[in-house]
Scaffold this active site. Structure first.
Site, short mmCIF file in Angstrom:
data_model
loop_
_atom_site.label_atom_id
_atom_site.label_comp_id
_atom_site.label_asym_id
_atom_site.label_seq_id
_atom_site.Cartn_x
_atom_site.Cartn_y
_atom_site.Cartn_z
N ASP A 84 -44.16 -74.33 -91.71
CA ASP A 84 -43.88 -73.30 -90.71
C ASP A 84 -44.39 -73.71 -89.33
O ASP A 84 -44.34 -72.91 -88.40
CB ASP A 84 -44.54 -71.99 -91.12
CG ASP A 84 -46.05 -72.13 -91.30
OD1 ASP A 84 -46.48 -73.10 -91.93
OD2 ASP A 84 -46.80 -71.25 -90.83
N GLY A 99 -43.24 -75.49 -87.04
CA GLY A 99 -42.28 -75.59 -85.93
C GLY A 99 -42.41 -74.46 -84.94
O GLY A 99 -42.21 -74.65 -83.74
N THR A 106 -45.19 -72.92 -84.29
CA THR A 106 -46.50 -73.06 -83.65
C THR A 106 -46.56 -74.27 -82.73
O THR A 106 -47.06 -74.18 -81.60
CB THR A 106 -47.59 -73.21 -84.74
OG1 THR A 106 -47.51 -72.11 -85.62
CG2 THR A 106 -48.97 -73.26 -84.11
N TYR A 147 -58.52 -67.24 -93.12
CA TYR A 147 -59.39 -68.27 -92.58
C TYR A 147 -60.59 -67.66 -91.87
O TYR A 147 -60.52 -66.53 -91.39
CB TYR A 147 -58.63 -69.13 -91.57
CG TYR A 147 -57.52 -69.95 -92.15
CD1 TYR A 147 -57.73 -71.28 -92.53
CD2 TYR A 147 -56.23 -69.42 -92.32
CE1 TYR A 147 -56.70 -72.04 -93.05
CE2 TYR A 147 -55.21 -70.18 -92.84
CZ TYR A 147 -55.44 -71.49 -93.21
OH TYR A 147 -54.43 -72.24 -93.73
N ALA A 148 -61.68 -68.39 -91.82
CA ALA A 148 -62.83 -68.00 -91.00
C ALA A 148 -62.64 -68.62 -89.63
O ALA A 148 -62.90 -69.82 -89.43
CB ALA A 148 -64.12 -68.49 -91.65
N LYS A 167 -55.48 -68.29 -99.76
CA LYS A 167 -55.58 -69.65 -99.24
C LYS A 167 -56.64 -69.68 -98.16
O LYS A 167 -56.67 -68.80 -97.29
CB LYS A 167 -54.23 -70.09 -98.66
CG LYS A 167 -54.27 -71.39 -97.85
CD LYS A 167 -52.90 -71.71 -97.27
CE LYS A 167 -52.95 -72.88 -96.30
NZ LYS A 167 -51.61 -73.23 -95.76
N GLY A 176 -54.98 -77.51 -96.07
CA GLY A 176 -55.11 -78.93 -95.75
C GLY A 176 -55.86 -79.21 -94.47
O GLY A 176 -56.67 -80.12 -94.40
N GLY A 177 -55.58 -78.43 -93.42
CA GLY A 177 -56.24 -78.70 -92.15
C GLY A 177 -55.62 -79.88 -91.42
O GLY A 177 -54.49 -80.29 -91.68
N GLY A 222 -50.07 -79.12 -95.37
CA GLY A 222 -48.91 -79.29 -94.52
C GLY A 222 -48.82 -80.65 -93.85
O GLY A 222 -48.22 -81.58 -94.36
N ARG A 223 -49.46 -80.79 -92.68
CA ARG A 223 -49.24 -81.97 -91.84
C ARG A 223 -49.62 -83.28 -92.52
O ARG A 223 -48.97 -84.30 -92.31
CB ARG A 223 -50.00 -81.81 -90.52
CG ARG A 223 -49.36 -80.82 -89.57
CD ARG A 223 -50.27 -80.48 -88.42
NE ARG A 223 -51.42 -79.70 -88.88
CZ ARG A 223 -52.48 -79.42 -88.12
NH1 ARG A 223 -52.55 -79.89 -86.89
NH2 ARG A 223 -53.47 -78.70 -88.60
#
EC number: 2.2.1.10
Length: 260
Positions: free
Chosen positions: A24, A26, A28, A143-144, A173, A198-199, A225-226
């Site tokens: 997703d 794209g 961002t 997320y934190a 997640k 993943g980060g 992702g990346r």
């Protein structure tokens, strides 16, 4: 958990474990490498063993012909890197739109500790309420993140995944805390399946070490992702991740299996 939620969870994972590739980004980041020809990337990662892929709703027509029978998750909020606050995720879709797009589940991002946390909590409550009416699973990406927040603090991450359960999500997640011992505090904070984010791309071995650590800590899988879709060989990288998650392989074995 209803039969519909159970059935659809089976479509985004295998035997209770999940290898998901979110694409997703794209909305961002723009049409970055790996997403310009997203059809080829979706084909590659699902041939490599990904259980499911994730995009925004508008990409659905490019997903279905290329996902090789894998599951499909539609993400429902976003921000951009050019906007005033990347942590301020706003709604981009609804559960009913995701159903029309052929989704097997929906996901929503919440930055716990950010200035926009209250609005995102309301978004998550709204999504889980509607999803329950349709038997649609909800993946909460909690997320934190925020001013002064340590994004890898296991106590903060534990709070984030517990928040996901309290708000009615089906899968949580969150980021990795850096080691298996501390990540156990995260996975034990909720009865939900926890999947590791993943980060930023770190390289093959470092990524797989994190995956191995998360699985050893009781995670149910990963959503990367990346590091996968921008890899020189997305199919091989997915195969390596899948070897750890689904086959319980060591990092070295996974690298060998994927010929990386």
């Amino acid at each position: 958990m209803t039969v519909g939620v159970t059935a659809r969870l089976d479509r985004i994972g295998t035997d209770g474990r999940i290898v998901n590739v979110p694409m997703d980004h794209g909305i961002t980041l723009g049409a970055v490498d790996g997403l310009r020809r997203i059809e080829a990337t979706i084909d590659a990662v699902t041939r490599g063993g990904a259980d499911s892929v994730l995009t925004q709703k508008g990409i659905a027509p490019r997903v279905h012909p290329n996902k090789n029978g894998a599951g499909y998750i539609v993400h429902l909020n976003a921000s951009t890197t050019t906007g005033p606050d990347t942590n301020d995720k706003r709604l981009t879709g609804t559960v009913t739109e995701a159903i029309r797009a052929g989704a097997d589940a929906v996901s929503l991002h919440v930055n716990v500790g950010s200035d926009s946390e209250p609005q995102q909590l309301e978004q998550l409550a709204q999504v889980t309420r509607t999803a329950a009416e349709y038997g649609m699973p909800v993946l909460a990406m909690t997320y934190a993140r925020g001013p002064g927040v340590d994004e890898s603090d296991p106590e903060r991450l534990a709070h984030a995944v517990r928040l996901a359960e309290e708000a009615g999500a089906d899968v949580a997640k969150t980021a990795y805390s850096g080691d298996a011992a501390s990540y156990e505090r995260v996975t034990e904070a909720t009865s939900l399946p926890v999947i590791m984010a993943g980060g930023d791309p770190e390289g093959n071995e470092a990524t797989l070490e994190n995956v191995r650590g998360a699985m050893d800590a009781g995670a149910a899988g990963v959503s990367i992702g990346r590091t996968v879709f921008q890899h020189d060989d997305p199919e091989a990288m997915t195969r390596a991740v899948t070897a750890v998650v689904h086959d319980d392989r060591s990092v070295d074995d996974a690298l060998d299996r994927a010929e990386l």
